[in-house]
Design an enzyme around this catalytic site. Structure first.
Site, PDB file in Angstrom:
ATOM      1  N   ILE A   7       0.861  -1.183   0.000  1.00  0.00           N
ATOM      2  CA  ILE A   7       0.000   0.000   0.000  1.00  0.00           C
ATOM      3  C   ILE A   7       0.895   1.231   0.000  1.00  0.00           C
ATOM      4  O   ILE A   7       1.500   1.581   1.016  1.00  0.00           O
ATOM      5  CB  ILE A   7      -0.942   0.009   1.216  1.00  0.00           C
ATOM      6  CG1 ILE A   7      -1.793  -1.255   1.227  1.00  0.00           C
ATOM      7  CG2 ILE A   7      -1.832   1.251   1.192  1.00  0.00           C
ATOM      8  CD1 ILE A   7      -2.641  -1.420   2.467  1.00  0.00           C
ATOM      9  N   THR A  10       0.258   6.321  -3.503  1.00  0.00           N
ATOM     10  CA  THR A  10      -0.611   6.577  -4.645  1.00  0.00           C
ATOM     11  C   THR A  10      -1.512   5.401  -4.980  1.00  0.00           C
ATOM     12  O   THR A  10      -2.726   5.555  -5.119  1.00  0.00           O
ATOM     13  CB  THR A  10       0.232   6.930  -5.891  1.00  0.00           C
ATOM     14  OG1 THR A  10       1.122   8.000  -5.560  1.00  0.00           O
ATOM     15  CG2 THR A  10      -0.661   7.347  -7.048  1.00  0.00           C
ATOM     16  N   ILE A  12      -2.163   0.776  -4.863  1.00  0.00           N
ATOM     17  CA  ILE A  12      -1.929  -0.494  -4.178  1.00  0.00           C
ATOM     18  C   ILE A  12      -1.461  -1.502  -5.215  1.00  0.00           C
ATOM     19  O   ILE A  12      -2.043  -1.628  -6.291  1.00  0.00           O
ATOM     20  CB  ILE A  12      -3.203  -0.996  -3.480  1.00  0.00           C
ATOM     21  CG1 ILE A  12      -3.610  -0.023  -2.364  1.00  0.00           C
ATOM     22  CG2 ILE A  12      -2.986  -2.404  -2.909  1.00  0.00           C
ATOM     23  CD1 ILE A  12      -4.897  -0.406  -1.658  1.00  0.00           C
ATOM     24  N   ASP A  96       8.214   0.251   4.037  1.00  0.00           N
ATOM     25  CA  ASP A  96       8.574  -0.039   2.648  1.00  0.00           C
ATOM     26  C   ASP A  96      10.088  -0.075   2.485  1.00  0.00           C
ATOM     27  O   ASP A  96      10.641  -0.956   1.812  1.00  0.00           O
ATOM     28  CB  ASP A  96       7.937   0.978   1.700  1.00  0.00           C
ATOM     29  CG  ASP A  96       8.274   2.419   2.047  1.00  0.00           C
ATOM     30  OD1 ASP A  96       8.609   2.714   3.218  1.00  0.00           O
ATOM     31  OD2 ASP A  96       8.196   3.280   1.136  1.00  0.00           O
ATOM     32  N   ARG A  97      10.780   0.862   3.132  1.00  0.00           N
ATOM     33  CA  ARG A  97      12.241   0.900   3.041  1.00  0.00           C
ATOM     34  C   ARG A  97      12.856  -0.303   3.751  1.00  0.00           C
ATOM     35  O   ARG A  97      13.855  -0.870   3.283  1.00  0.00           O
ATOM     36  CB  ARG A  97      12.771   2.208   3.627  1.00  0.00           C
ATOM     37  CG  ARG A  97      12.277   3.448   2.884  1.00  0.00           C
ATOM     38  CD  ARG A  97      12.784   4.735   3.528  1.00  0.00           C
ATOM     39  NE  ARG A  97      14.236   4.869   3.366  1.00  0.00           N
ATOM     40  CZ  ARG A  97      14.959   5.788   3.979  1.00  0.00           C
ATOM     41  NH1 ARG A  97      14.374   6.650   4.810  1.00  0.00           N
ATOM     42  NH2 ARG A  97      16.255   5.865   3.784  1.00  0.00           N
ATOM     43  N   THR A 120       6.362   7.797  -5.757  1.00  0.00           N
ATOM     44  CA  THR A 120       5.923   9.139  -5.379  1.00  0.00           C
ATOM     45  C   THR A 120       7.105   9.938  -4.831  1.00  0.00           C
ATOM     46  O   THR A 120       7.297  11.103  -5.170  1.00  0.00           O
ATOM     47  CB  THR A 120       4.805   9.065  -4.330  1.00  0.00           C
ATOM     48  OG1 THR A 120       3.726   8.285  -4.853  1.00  0.00           O
ATOM     49  CG2 THR A 120       4.299  10.445  -3.981  1.00  0.00           C
ATOM     50  N   THR A 172       8.761  27.178 -22.335  1.00  0.00           N
ATOM     51  CA  THR A 172       8.584  26.946 -20.890  1.00  0.00           C
ATOM     52  C   THR A 172       8.237  25.491 -20.587  1.00  0.00           C
ATOM     53  O   THR A 172       8.857  24.882 -19.701  1.00  0.00           O
ATOM     54  CB  THR A 172       7.513  27.897 -20.319  1.00  0.00           C
ATOM     55  OG1 THR A 172       7.990  29.234 -20.442  1.00  0.00           O
ATOM     56  CG2 THR A 172       7.232  27.597 -18.853  1.00  0.00           C
TER      57      THR A 172
END
Length: 244
Positions: A7, A10, A12, A96-97, A120, A172
């Site tokens: 999870i 952003t 799953i 997660d890490r 993200t 731009t």
């Protein structure tokens, strides 16, 4: 069989494993969580364990309805991992890490390992050849960089990701694409160069939603696997049940 669920901030992601073999991958929105898992469990009736790592705003209560069908394991930093955690603030280290570091430790023994997760946010996690987790870095991912340019300036537009035509932007929008995308790539290459200068016997694992895009552009040799977190979840779970 094991169903792993990642999870993120952003989306799953999920995968069903038969031991270490992936049977199928899944990606879905948070609002579809319960229905999607129900369908997965209907399709794979032999799933016995549901293993979850969450950095998003989805907690254990979202999985209570599945306790009668499978064993739910919600990994946390209180679990036993195959590395020594030398992070100065270990309780703040994202699950997660920790799972990525665990997968790197288990898959690539006796090496210095750097895991780069491009989602993200971009996270960098380093485990040395003696299985000491030393830390890493966190910076904004591609989408956040585009949003920041728009949200914190008066006139810059909100752009969707687009590969720059040249490193010299002649408008731009092209200047923004060049700055965001090339800056993203140069940052990662720069971090990798720093690690390589200090450590030998080195492997780099690149994962996350932008991994395949980046793999073609980084000058450093890497091992790209966009599903490394899900695979690491499965391996960490196997390690947990064999060592608890």
């Amino acid at each position: 069989m094991v169903l792993t669920i990642d999870i993120g901030n952003t989306r799953i992601k999920g995968a069903v494993f038969e031991k270490n073999t992936v049977l199928e991958f899944f990606v879905f929105d948070k609002k579809d969580l319960e229905k999607k898992i129900e369908k997965i469990l209907e399709k794979f009736e032999k799933v016995t364990d549901l293993v979850v790592a969450s950095v998003g705003n989805v907690g254990k209560e979202a999985f209570l309805n599945f306790n009668n069908d499978v064993k739910v394991c919600f990994l946390s930093n209180e679990d036993h991992f195959p590395f020594k955690n030398n992070y100065a603030t270990p309780k703040t280290l994202g699950i997660d890490r920790m799972v990525l570091a665990s997968g790197a430790t288990l898959q690539y023994p006796n090496q210095n390992r750097l895991v780069v997760d491009a989602g993200t946010c971009i996270t960098y996690d380093f485990v040395d050849e003696n299985d000491n987790y030393l830390g890493g870095a966190i910076s904004p991912g591609l989408r956040l960089r585009y949003e920041a340019l728009h949200n914190y300036t008066a006139k810059l537009p909100l752009l969707m990701f687009e590969e720059p035509k040249s490193y010299i932007g002649n408008s731009t929008p092209e200047s923004m694409h060049s700055g965001v995308v090339n800056g993203f790539v140069y940052e990662i290459d720069g971090f990798i160069d720093q690690y390589r200068a200090h450590y030998s016997n080195f492997i780099i694992i690149l994962t996350g939603g932008d991994a395949l895009f980046l793999a073609k552009r980084l000058k450093n040799t890497i091992f790209a696997n966009s599903n490394f977190l899900l695979e690491s979840l499965n391996q960490t779970f196997q390690y947990k049940i064999n060592n608890d």
